[in-house]
Write a protein that holds these residues in place. Structure first.
Motif, PDB file in Angstrom:
ATOM      1  N   CYS A   2     -20.165 -91.039  -6.796  1.00 39.35           N
ATOM      2  CA  CYS A   2     -20.232 -92.391  -6.223  1.00 39.35           C
ATOM      3  C   CYS A   2     -21.655 -92.775  -5.825  1.00 39.35           C
ATOM      4  O   CYS A   2     -21.884 -93.879  -5.323  1.00 39.35           O
ATOM      5  N   LEU A   3     -22.602 -91.847  -6.035  1.00 37.24           N
ATOM      6  CA  LEU A   3     -23.991 -92.102  -5.644  1.00 37.24           C
ATOM      7  C   LEU A   3     -24.897 -92.236  -6.852  1.00 37.24           C
ATOM      8  O   LEU A   3     -26.090 -91.942  -6.791  1.00 37.24           O
ATOM      9  N   ARG A   4     -24.327 -92.663  -7.971  1.00 39.41           N
ATOM     10  CA  ARG A   4     -25.111 -92.847  -9.189  1.00 39.41           C
ATOM     11  C   ARG A   4     -25.878 -94.167  -9.138  1.00 39.41           C
ATOM     12  O   ARG A   4     -25.495 -95.092  -8.434  1.00 39.41           O
ATOM     13  N   GLU A   5     -26.943 -94.220  -9.923  1.00 35.99           N
ATOM     14  CA  GLU A   5     -27.784 -95.425  -9.988  1.00 35.99           C
ATOM     15  C   GLU A   5     -26.969 -96.635 -10.445  1.00 35.99           C
ATOM     16  O   GLU A   5     -26.144 -96.540 -11.353  1.00 35.99           O
ATOM     17  N   GLN A   6     -27.226 -97.780  -9.793  1.00 43.50           N
ATOM     18  CA  GLN A   6     -26.562 -99.029 -10.177  1.00 43.50           C
ATOM     19  C   GLN A   6     -27.602-100.023 -10.671  1.00 43.50           C
ATOM     20  O   GLN A   6     -28.794 -99.892 -10.389  1.00 43.50           O
ATOM     21  N   GLY A   7     -27.169-101.019 -11.376  1.00 45.42           N
ATOM     22  CA  GLY A   7     -28.090-102.034 -11.887  1.00 45.42           C
ATOM     23  C   GLY A   7     -28.701-102.872 -10.771  1.00 45.42           C
ATOM     24  O   GLY A   7     -28.144-103.002  -9.677  1.00 45.42           O
ATOM     25  N   GLN A  30     -25.719 -97.413  -3.171  1.00 40.53           N
ATOM     26  CA  GLN A  30     -24.991 -96.866  -4.314  1.00 40.53           C
ATOM     27  C   GLN A  30     -23.529 -96.601  -3.958  1.00 40.53           C
ATOM     28  O   GLN A  30     -22.615 -96.922  -4.729  1.00 40.53           O
ATOM     29  N   LEU A  31     -23.315 -96.019  -2.775  1.00 41.20           N
ATOM     30  CA  LEU A  31     -21.940 -95.750  -2.347  1.00 41.20           C
ATOM     31  C   LEU A  31     -21.186 -97.054  -2.126  1.00 41.20           C
ATOM     32  O   LEU A  31     -20.011 -97.175  -2.501  1.00 41.20           O
ATOM     33  N   ALA A  32     -21.851 -98.035  -1.541  1.00 39.24           N
ATOM     34  CA  ALA A  32     -21.214 -99.343  -1.303  1.00 39.24           C
ATOM     35  C   ALA A  32     -20.756 -99.958  -2.618  1.00 39.24           C
ATOM     36  O   ALA A  32     -19.645-100.512  -2.707  1.00 39.24           O
ATOM     37  N   HIS A  33     -21.578 -99.872  -3.642  1.00 42.75           N
ATOM     38  CA  HIS A  33     -21.216-100.411  -4.951  1.00 42.75           C
ATOM     39  C   HIS A  33     -19.961 -99.728  -5.476  1.00 42.75           C
ATOM     40  O   HIS A  33     -19.041-100.383  -5.992  1.00 42.75           O
ATOM     41  N   LEU A  54     -17.606 -98.146  -3.743  1.00 40.89           N
ATOM     42  CA  LEU A  54     -16.447 -98.502  -2.920  1.00 40.89           C
ATOM     43  C   LEU A  54     -15.940 -99.898  -3.273  1.00 40.89           C
ATOM     44  O   LEU A  54     -14.730-100.123  -3.389  1.00 40.89           O
ATOM     45  N   LEU A  55     -16.858-100.827  -3.437  1.00 36.32           N
ATOM     46  CA  LEU A  55     -16.465-102.191  -3.790  1.00 36.32           C
ATOM     47  C   LEU A  55     -15.764-102.230  -5.151  1.00 36.32           C
ATOM     48  O   LEU A  55     -14.785-102.959  -5.337  1.00 36.32           O
ATOM     49  N   SER A  56     -16.257-101.423  -6.098  1.00 37.94           N
ATOM     50  CA  SER A  56     -15.640-101.387  -7.430  1.00 37.94           C
ATOM     51  C   SER A  56     -14.245-100.757  -7.391  1.00 37.94           C
ATOM     52  O   SER A  56     -13.432-100.990  -8.282  1.00 37.94           O
ATOM     53  N   MET A  57     -13.965 -99.986  -6.335  1.00 43.85           N
ATOM     54  CA  MET A  57     -12.634 -99.382  -6.166  1.00 43.85           C
ATOM     55  C   MET A  57     -11.704-100.274  -5.351  1.00 43.85           C
ATOM     56  O   MET A  57     -10.586 -99.880  -5.026  1.00 43.85           O
ATOM     57  N   GLY A  58     -12.191-101.455  -4.967  1.00 45.40           N
ATOM     58  CA  GLY A  58     -11.346-102.379  -4.234  1.00 45.40           C
ATOM     59  C   GLY A  58     -11.459-102.303  -2.731  1.00 45.40           C
ATOM     60  O   GLY A  58     -10.698-102.943  -2.003  1.00 45.40           O
ATOM     61  N   VAL A  59     -12.415-101.519  -2.243  1.00 47.12           N
ATOM     62  CA  VAL A  59     -12.642-101.431  -0.797  1.00 47.12           C
ATOM     63  C   VAL A  59     -13.630-102.524  -0.408  1.00 47.12           C
ATOM     64  O   VAL A  59     -14.700-102.640  -1.014  1.00 47.12           O
ATOM     65  N   GLY A  60     -13.277-103.312   0.591  1.00 48.26           N
ATOM     66  CA  GLY A  60     -14.154-104.406   0.970  1.00 48.26           C
ATOM     67  C   GLY A  60     -13.999-104.808   2.419  1.00 48.26           C
ATOM     68  O   GLY A  60     -13.512-104.037   3.250  1.00 48.26           O
ATOM     69  N   LYS A  61     -14.389-106.034   2.715  1.00 48.82           N
ATOM     70  CA  LYS A  61     -14.425-106.521   4.093  1.00 48.82           C
ATOM     71  C   LYS A  61     -13.071-106.365   4.792  1.00 48.82           C
ATOM     72  O   LYS A  61     -12.038-106.753   4.247  1.00 48.82           O
ATOM     73  N   GLY A  62     -13.125-105.790   5.993  1.00 44.32           N
ATOM     74  CA  GLY A  62     -11.925-105.646   6.809  1.00 44.32           C
ATOM     75  C   GLY A  62     -11.100-104.411   6.522  1.00 44.32           C
ATOM     76  O   GLY A  62     -10.230-104.049   7.318  1.00 44.32           O
TER      77      GLY A  62
END
Length: 400
Positions: A156-161, A36-39, A41-49
């Motif tokens: 940031c820990l809400r349920e995702q699809g 959930q947190l990863a989702h 972070l990714l939606s905020m533009g945080v990603g690989k590297g």
């Protein structure tokens, strides 16, 4: 995902507070919250590297953030604030181009106040403005602060699809940055890959000698290499740990003893001073302890033979190990009889490591002489430790 599928409802981490509170999480819950947190972070533009810094206590929030960041392919950095004005954190964030900061505001909001010295504006969606740290774009708080709207970790820990998929990770990509102790100068940050993490987990398992049914009490923080969840990544060992330091050593010893007994711990990772303190405390007890650990694993300081008094009193074995932020654990000395322990000896290299102790001219020194230690590993293309060394080492080189 593999750990969640395999161990499901197994309790894998327990965080104990000095006030008696007990926070625990299962393998399935940890994967769910990390995902959930990863989702988010990714939606905020945080990603690989990208580098994500966490400035948190040794608690459940830190554990979830650690795996959440790892799931995105970003790089995890545990940071602390020691200077009241936050200048030490500021320099780390700037030098490492940190993109996102997860922050516990701290008691009386001291940590947040320190950060406000280099962050000009914090918005409700987590975006920030900082002329001193241009790369910093996001801040997530673990608790609310009156009069200030900030993105909360719980949001940031809400349920995702179910359609959301985590990015594929490269085993050789950098997963985390560890700070060195700074004993030879300013503390530096050492990169470790996903592959490194599994190797270190394996070496710790070999050194400690645990199996998946064991329960380990570890007094090291997740932020340091001795407390990082390598063993969970390797095979989901259950770990029990404390959240904050204690004001007195007596409180620490009493807490540690009580917890190990109550949580039915079978192995422990303790500092030498804690081992000695526990032995002295137990000797004064009217009754003999009702439990016996399989192994006490200790490292980080020269280990005097006094630590071996724990054998039979608290544990079957005391293992003195040596390692570093760069290389993980690379020597191990399991001791079952105190009389067999060579003072300060940290044992023989683990499989995959080569080790030698040399003088200033580069020649191997005689046994029990002080010199420079050089270690290399099959998964390291460079010397991972090279500094003054005052332990006694049983190198393969010297075996009869």
């Amino acid at each position: 995902m593999r750990m969640a599928d395999r161990y499901g409802d197994k309790e894998v981490y327990v965080f104990l507070h000095s006030d008696g509170r007990r926070d625990s999480i299962t393998a399935k819950e940890l994967y769910k919250k990390s995902r959930q947190l990863a989702h988010s972070l990714l939606s905020m533009g945080v990603g690989k590297g990208d580098v994500v810094a966490t400035c948190l206590y040794n608690d459940l929030d830190l554990l979830i953030c650690t795996f959440g960041v790892i799931c995105t392919g970003a790089i995890q950095l545990n940071a602390t604030i020691r200077n009241e004005d936050g200048s030490d954190l500021h320099s780390k964030l700037k030098n490492l181009d940190v993109k996102c900061l997860v922050l516990n505001p701290g008691d009386d909001h001291k940590q947040l106040k320190a950060c406000m010295n280099f962050i000009q504006k914090i918005n409700a969606d987590g975006s920030v403005q900082s002329s001193q740290v241009p790369a910093l774009k996001r801040l997530i708080s673990t608790s609310t602060v009156n009069g200030l709207e900030m993105l909360q970790l719980r949001e940031c820990l809400r349920e995702q699809g179910d359609s959301f998929k985590l990015p594929k990770l490269d085993p050789e990509a950098t997963m985390l940055l560890f700070p060195t102790l700074g004993s030879t100068g300013e503390s530096k940050f050492v990169p470790h890959s996903h592959h490194d993490a599994m190797i270190i987990g394996h070496h710790l398992k070999v050194s400690i000698g645990y199996d998946t049914a064991d329960v380990m009490y570890c007094e090291r923080r997740i932020a340091w290499i001795g407390g990082f969840p390598f063993m969970f990544l390797h095979d989901a060992l259950k770990v029990v740990t404390k959240t904050k330091p204690f004001s007195t050593l007596r409180e620490l010893f009493e807490f540690t003893y009580k917890v190990m007994r109550k949580e039915r711990c079978t192995v422990a990772g303790l500092l030498p001073s804690t081992v000695i303190g526990l032995v002295d405390m137990v000797k004064d007890m009217p009754e003999k302890p009702s439990f016996l650990l399989k192994n006490i694993h200790t490292a980080g300081l020269p280990v005097d033979s006094t630590c071996m008094n724990a054998i039979v009193i608290l544990t079957e074995t005391v293992t003195n190990a040596y390692g570093s932020s760069e290389g993980g654990c690379f020597t191990s000395n399991p001791v079952k009889k105190k009389e067999n322990y060579l003072n300060y000896c940290s044992g023989k290299p683990l499989a995959g490591f080569e080790l030698k102790v040399v003088n200033d001219e580069g020649f191997v020194v005689e046994r029990e002489k002080v010199g420079l230690i050089s270690v290399r590993s099959f998964n390291q293309s460079h010397i991972i430790c090279n500094g003054e060394f005052h332990f006694v080492l049983e190198c393969v080189l010297y075996n009869d």
